[in-house]
Design a protein around this motif. Structure first.
Motif, PDB file in Angstrom:
ATOM      1  N   ASP A 189       1.101  -1.266   0.130  1.00 57.83           N
ATOM      2  CA  ASP A 189       0.215   0.159  -0.120  1.00 57.83           C
ATOM      3  C   ASP A 189       0.700   1.046   0.155  1.00 57.83           C
ATOM      4  O   ASP A 189       1.351   1.530   0.950  1.00 57.83           O
ATOM      5  CB  ASP A 189      -0.851   0.115   1.140  1.00 57.83           C
ATOM      6  CG  ASP A 189      -1.932   1.239   1.344  1.00 57.83           C
ATOM      7  OD1 ASP A 189      -1.649   2.060   0.433  1.00 57.83           O
ATOM      8  OD2 ASP A 189      -2.754   1.165   2.249  1.00 57.83           O
ATOM      9  N   THR A 240       1.101  -4.681   3.501  1.00 61.12           N
ATOM     10  CA  THR A 240      -0.076  -4.557   4.246  1.00 61.12           C
ATOM     11  C   THR A 240      -0.103  -6.037   5.324  1.00 61.12           C
ATOM     12  O   THR A 240       0.607  -6.969   5.035  1.00 61.12           O
ATOM     13  CB  THR A 240      -1.250  -4.934   3.362  1.00 61.12           C
ATOM     14  OG1 THR A 240      -1.184  -6.339   2.855  1.00 61.12           O
ATOM     15  CG2 THR A 240      -1.354  -3.717   2.083  1.00 61.12           C
ATOM     16  N   ASP A 241      -0.634  -5.511   6.396  1.00 55.77           N
ATOM     17  CA  ASP A 241      -0.658  -6.742   7.569  1.00 55.77           C
ATOM     18  C   ASP A 241      -1.375  -8.112   6.874  1.00 55.77           C
ATOM     19  O   ASP A 241      -0.954  -9.154   7.205  1.00 55.77           O
ATOM     20  CB  ASP A 241      -1.410  -6.176   8.735  1.00 55.77           C
ATOM     21  CG  ASP A 241      -2.539  -5.633   8.665  1.00 55.77           C
ATOM     22  OD1 ASP A 241      -3.036  -5.402   7.388  1.00 55.77           O
ATOM     23  OD2 ASP A 241      -3.298  -5.379   9.680  1.00 55.77           O
TER      24      ASP A 241
END
Length: 365
Positions: free
Chosen positions: A197, A267-268
């Motif tokens: 992101d 991103t997690d």
């Protein structure tokens, strides 16, 4: 590090003994240039090609020579020892392969310390000069901003080396790993399945413009991240539009990240979905790729990952090749280790960690 200081030279120097007393294996050194057939983003690079340096186990009769980086009369870095275009060591089975991704503005040769160690341990190691962001040609805004495209470089280098008439027959395509330094550490996380992101980085730099990660030394003269992004929007909208896609290459089975940068943009969700072995090592007080925003974030989200924080003053550029006296006098931060830091010793420690990691992840198969 600018583009003119990283030219591999001294191919005809006197023979030297193997670097490691623990192994008598010889290291071969070769180069390749790959020209992918499919349409791709070259990031404004002068050369529309993927130039690679390859280290591999050489026959016991090979004669290694000391390798240096920089002008022939005043080299700036030491690049280990290897035998140019030597014959392969005889092997009863095909060898595992490790792809290598250099740091921002660096070069394939800057991974000589790890490439030679992997070759001595029975691996083929292939490092690529990333287009638009390597020290052999002018830097481009695209080369800095479109960092996810590095994963496409690695995949296409893998295609190229597997198809190579000399190297392909020696490679086991079921045992492929990847290792990267700094933004190269980010690249190997991408090829392992992490997704980006990019807005996170630009929002962060907007709020914290003085943070080192927003103006690393290699970006000097390139403008702010915001200015660079504006330029890239004019040339690479297609790449920007797919920045958040997955660049996972299923052939890569394990990744080793050294001082990974840009970890905060991964991103997690994508990190938690990863299921392959991941190991990281970073200087505890690294001012360029602060572990708190990078390696720690990755470690917190990738199940089963391992993270080692090196103390004793180890910082970001300790992971570049060892500097000569000329390099120390000319290259400033790239050669300025903290008092008490022995760059060769750090390299040996981290190389041993990488070999152990890949032995466990790839050779045990």
């Amino acid at each position: 590090m600018r583009r003119l200081i990283l030219i591999l030279v001294s191919l005809g120097c006197a023979a030297v003994a193997p670097l490691s007393a623990q192994s008598t294996a010889r290291v071969g050194l070769a180069t390749r240039v790959f020209h992918p057939e499919q349409r791709r983003n070259w990031r404004g690079a002068e050369h529309k090609e993927l130039r690679c340096t390859i280290w591999y186990p050489a026959a016991s009769t090979a004669t290694e020579t000391k390798q240096l980086i920089g002008p022939p009369d005043e080299p700036l870095f030491e690049a280990g020892s290897a035998a140019l275009n030597a014959e392969f060591a005889p092997a009863l089975r095909k060898l595992p392969l490790v792809l290598l991704s250099h740091g921002s503005g660096g070069s394939a040769e800057q991974f000589a310390w790890l490439g030679t160690a992997l070759a001595r341990a029975g691996y083929i190691a292939v490092a690529v000069d990333h287009p638009g962001n390597n020290s052999h040609e002018p830097y481009t805004s695209e080369g800095f901003i479109l960092s996810w495209e590095r994963a496409t470089d690695l995949s296409e280098v893998l295609d190229g080396v597997l198809a190579d008439a000399e190297f392909g027959p020696h490679i086991d395509p079921q045992r492929v790993g990847a290792a990267g330094f700094s933004i190269g550490g980010y690249a190997v996380m991408e090829i392992a399945g992490a997704q980006t992101d990019i807005s996170i980085l630009f929002d962060f730099c907007k709020e914290h413009p003085d943070t080192t990660s927003c103006h690393v030394p290699e970006m000097r003269g390139m403008g702010s991240p915001k200015e660079m992004l504006q330029a890239v929007r004019k040339s690479s909208r297609e790449s920007l539009a797919r920045s958040g896609e997955s660049f996972r290459d299923e052939r890569v089975q394990a990744v080793f990240a050294i001082a990974p940068a840009n970890g905060m943009v991964l991103t997690d969700e994508s990190l938690r979905a990863m299921r392959l072995p991941v190991e990281m090592v970073v200087g505890k007080t690294d001012p360029i790729a602060d572990p708190r925003d990078n390696a720690n974030w990755i470690h917190m989200n990738v199940r089963g990952s391992r993270e080692t924080l090196l103390s004793g003053g180890v910082e970001h550029y300790t992971f570049l090749d060892t500097c000569t006296a000329a390099g120390k006098s000319k290259l400033g931060v790239y050669c300025a280790d903290n008092a008490g830091v022995n760059r060769d010793a750090v390299h040996a420690q981290v190389a041993a960690m990488a070999v152990k990691f890949f032995d466990r992840a790839l050779k045990a198969r």
